[in-house]
Scaffold this active site. Sequence first.
Site, PDB file in Angstrom:
ATOM      1  CB  SER A  19      -8.870  -8.708   8.493  1.00  0.00           C
ATOM      2  OG  SER A  19      -8.839 -10.096   8.231  1.00  0.00           O
ATOM      3  CB  SER A  21      -9.265 -13.489   8.454  1.00  0.00           C
ATOM      4  OG  SER A  21      -8.646 -13.417   7.203  1.00  0.00           O
ATOM      5  CB  THR A  66      -3.430  -9.757   5.581  1.00  0.00           C
ATOM      6  OG1 THR A  66      -3.933  -9.078   4.448  1.00  0.00           O
ATOM      7  CG2 THR A  66      -3.645  -8.914   6.825  1.00  0.00           C
ATOM      8  CE  LYS A  70      -1.443 -11.823   1.794  1.00  0.00           C
ATOM      9  NZ  LYS A  70      -2.300 -12.054   0.628  1.00  0.00           N
ATOM     10  CG  ASP A 106      -3.510 -15.314  -1.022  1.00  0.00           C
ATOM     11  OD1 ASP A 106      -4.593 -15.482  -0.421  1.00  0.00           O
ATOM     12  OD2 ASP A 106      -2.712 -14.400  -0.752  1.00  0.00           O
ATOM     13  N   GLY A 129      -1.199  -4.940 -11.805  1.00  0.00           N
ATOM     14  CA  GLY A 129      -0.571  -4.828 -10.481  1.00  0.00           C
ATOM     15  C   GLY A 129       0.592  -5.795 -10.373  1.00  0.00           C
ATOM     16  N   GLY A 131       2.062  -6.634  -7.063  1.00  0.00           N
ATOM     17  CA  GLY A 131       2.300  -6.896  -5.645  1.00  0.00           C
ATOM     18  C   GLY A 131       2.218  -8.370  -5.303  1.00  0.00           C
ATOM     19  N   GLY A 132       1.986  -8.657  -4.014  1.00  0.00           N
ATOM     20  CA  GLY A 132       1.978 -10.035  -3.526  1.00  0.00           C
ATOM     21  C   GLY A 132       0.907 -10.888  -4.171  1.00  0.00           C
ATOM     22  CE1 TYR A 219     -12.457  -8.947   1.490  1.00  0.00           C
ATOM     23  CE2 TYR A 219     -10.878  -9.972   0.014  1.00  0.00           C
ATOM     24  CZ  TYR A 219     -11.178  -9.396   1.222  1.00  0.00           C
ATOM     25  OH  TYR A 219     -10.201  -9.248   2.163  1.00  0.00           O
ATOM     26  N   GLY A 240     -13.460 -11.327  -5.829  1.00  0.00           N
ATOM     27  CA  GLY A 240     -12.516 -12.101  -5.013  1.00  0.00           C
ATOM     28  C   GLY A 240     -13.143 -12.873  -3.864  1.00  0.00           C
TER      29      GLY A 240
HETATM   30  N1  LIG Z   1      -9.753 -12.246  -2.683  1.00  0.00           N
HETATM   31  C1  LIG Z   1      -8.693 -12.575  -1.991  1.00  0.00           C
HETATM   32  O1  LIG Z   1      -8.634 -13.635  -1.334  1.00  0.00           O
HETATM   33  C2  LIG Z   1      -7.506 -11.669  -2.012  1.00  0.00           C
HETATM   34  C3  LIG Z   1      -6.225 -12.154  -1.679  1.00  0.00           C
HETATM   35  C4  LIG Z   1      -5.146 -11.281  -1.733  1.00  0.00           C
HETATM   36  C5  LIG Z   1      -5.346  -9.942  -2.099  1.00  0.00           C
HETATM   37  N2  LIG Z   1      -6.594  -9.513  -2.401  1.00  0.00           N
HETATM   38  C6  LIG Z   1      -6.842  -8.133  -2.797  1.00  0.00           C
HETATM   39  O2  LIG Z   1      -5.983  -7.818  -3.884  1.00  0.00           O
HETATM   40  C7  LIG Z   1      -5.578  -6.459  -3.839  1.00  0.00           C
HETATM   41  C8  LIG Z   1      -4.065  -6.347  -3.963  1.00  0.00           C
HETATM   42  O3  LIG Z   1      -3.456  -7.016  -2.877  1.00  0.00           O
HETATM   43  P1  LIG Z   1      -1.860  -7.166  -2.786  1.00  0.00           P
HETATM   44  O4  LIG Z   1      -1.605  -7.921  -1.544  1.00  0.00           O
HETATM   45  O5  LIG Z   1      -1.292  -7.669  -4.054  1.00  0.00           O
HETATM   46  O6  LIG Z   1      -1.424  -5.671  -2.590  1.00  0.00           O
HETATM   47  P2  LIG Z   1       0.024  -5.044  -2.754  1.00  0.00           P
HETATM   48  O7  LIG Z   1       1.083  -6.086  -2.536  1.00  0.00           O
HETATM   49  O8  LIG Z   1      -0.006  -3.842  -1.919  1.00  0.00           O
HETATM   50  O9  LIG Z   1       0.164  -4.688  -4.329  1.00  0.00           O
HETATM   51  C9  LIG Z   1      -0.714  -3.916  -4.972  1.00  0.00           C
HETATM   52  C10 LIG Z   1      -0.177  -3.511  -6.354  1.00  0.00           C
HETATM   53  O10 LIG Z   1      -1.157  -2.634  -6.818  1.00  0.00           O
HETATM   54  C11 LIG Z   1      -0.580  -1.605  -7.590  1.00  0.00           C
HETATM   55  N3  LIG Z   1      -1.094  -0.321  -7.078  1.00  0.00           N
HETATM   56  C12 LIG Z   1      -1.057   0.156  -5.821  1.00  0.00           C
HETATM   57  N4  LIG Z   1      -1.616   1.384  -5.758  1.00  0.00           N
HETATM   58  C13 LIG Z   1      -2.001   1.688  -7.027  1.00  0.00           C
HETATM   59  C14 LIG Z   1      -2.618   2.807  -7.626  1.00  0.00           C
HETATM   60  N5  LIG Z   1      -2.960   3.883  -6.898  1.00  0.00           N
HETATM   61  N6  LIG Z   1      -2.878   2.762  -8.948  1.00  0.00           N
HETATM   62  C15 LIG Z   1      -2.544   1.677  -9.696  1.00  0.00           C
HETATM   63  N7  LIG Z   1      -1.937   0.592  -9.174  1.00  0.00           N
HETATM   64  C16 LIG Z   1      -1.685   0.590  -7.868  1.00  0.00           C
HETATM   65  C17 LIG Z   1       0.922  -1.699  -7.427  1.00  0.00           C
HETATM   66  O11 LIG Z   1       1.461  -2.188  -8.664  1.00  0.00           O
HETATM   67  P3  LIG Z   1       2.292  -1.217  -9.657  1.00  0.00           P
HETATM   68  O12 LIG Z   1       3.066  -0.273  -8.766  1.00  0.00           O
HETATM   69  O13 LIG Z   1       3.164  -2.154 -10.388  1.00  0.00           O
HETATM   70  O14 LIG Z   1       1.323  -0.522 -10.519  1.00  0.00           O
HETATM   71  C18 LIG Z   1       1.120  -2.750  -6.336  1.00  0.00           C
HETATM   72  O15 LIG Z   1       2.188  -3.599  -6.577  1.00  0.00           O
HETATM   73  C19 LIG Z   1      -6.129  -5.905  -2.523  1.00  0.00           C
HETATM   74  O16 LIG Z   1      -7.323  -5.213  -2.787  1.00  0.00           O
HETATM   75  C20 LIG Z   1      -6.447  -7.140  -1.708  1.00  0.00           C
HETATM   76  O17 LIG Z   1      -7.531  -6.939  -0.810  1.00  0.00           O
HETATM   77  C21 LIG Z   1      -7.674 -10.353  -2.368  1.00  0.00           C
END
Ligand SMILES: NC(=O)c1ccc[n+]([C@@H]2O[C@H](COP(=O)([O-])OP(=O)(O)OC[C@H]3O[C@@H](n4cnc5c(N)ncnc54)[C@H](OP(=O)(O)O)[C@@H]3O)[C@@H](O)[C@H]2O)c1
Length: 260
Positions: A19, A21, A66, A70, A106, A129, A131-132, A219, A240
């Site tokens: 993290s 943070s 995180t 979430k 976010d 994707g 996810g969250g 990021y 990011g």
């Molecule tokens: N910059 C920021 O402030 C910020 C904020 C939040 C998150 N993030 C970044 O965003 C990314 C995602 O975060 P999240 O919280 O949404 O994660 P998450 O809830 O775990 O969801 C990730 C999504 O990615 C897809 N995925 C996972 N493994 C995969 C693989 N091997 N191949 C292809 N798709 C895959 C899945 O979608 P499908 O199963 O539908 O393909 C899943 O729903 C992370 O890297 C996180 O660090 C950045």
Amino acid sequence: MSDGASKFLGVLGHPIGHSQSPRLFKRILSAEGRDDVAYRTFDLPNIEDFHTLTQDHPNLVGLNVTVPHKQAILSSLVRVSEEAQAVGAVNTLVKTPQGWEGHNTDVWGFQRSIQPFLANRHERALVLGTGGSAAAVHHVLAKLGIDAISVSRTGDSTKGTRALGRASIGYHEVSEWVVRHHLLVVHCTPVGMHPHDGDMVPFPTSWLTPEHLVVDLIYTPAETRLLREARGRGAAVLNGADMLRLQAEKAWEIWKTSGV
Ligand SMILES: NC(=O)c1ccc[n+]([C@@H]2O[C@H](COP(=O)([O-])OP(=O)(O)OC[C@H]3O[C@@H](n4cnc5c(N)ncnc54)[C@H](OP(=O)(O)O)[C@@H]3O)[C@@H](O)[C@H]2O)c1
């Protein structure tokens, strides 16, 4: 807790070592001269232990949340902001006399980070994707009037916690036509995150053009393989880092307003 701190904030997740943070909040707290507040990490594998954690730390007044909590933490909260309800996820918690309440910064961070880069031609988007973070991105794009399609490994976004976007397709369905007609691409998966810098989702970057804006929520590294390939096709790219900083600043604002 650091010397002199009478209350503390923290980030809750599992694993939590990666993290950013603590680094961000150390800077914010120091800039504000708040040595009465400390910031620490809480590695919590099981969300059922949230109440025990807060009971064990009575001076804990605010938390960032995180992966993977979430969404799962929602049932432990006494109130959830309208925006966080719409997204179905929280990333910021505030302690109130009634219990813990949840917010989603976010949404704020993503919106403020992309707005300076958006042009009229970015009226349709592909969100990779489901996810969250993808839920927060879809919420912002809908607010901005940008039509978004969800792209996932299964092609079925309803398998997640909620339906995302107006349609849902698999990566194999992302044709040249689809890429050319969606000039905004937002990557919301962890694929390509350090230490797997060489990885990339199966997105056909060869059809990107200088008209495209490609946003990666990752990021670290600052330039993922996806962004490098997109830049190679002349697309504008954004990582990011701005979103991360902006969502932290918004969380701090919420905590300050609540009396921290
Ligand atoms: N910059 C920021 O402030 C910020 C904020 C939040 C998150 N993030 C970044 O965003 C990314 C995602 O975060 P999240 O919280 O949404 O994660 P998450 O809830 O775990 O969801 C990730 C999504 O990615 C897809 N995925 C996972 N493994 C995969 C693989 N091997 N191949 C292809 N798709 C895959 C899945 O979608 P499908 O199963 O539908 O393909 C899943 O729903 C992370 O890297 C996180 O660090 C950045």
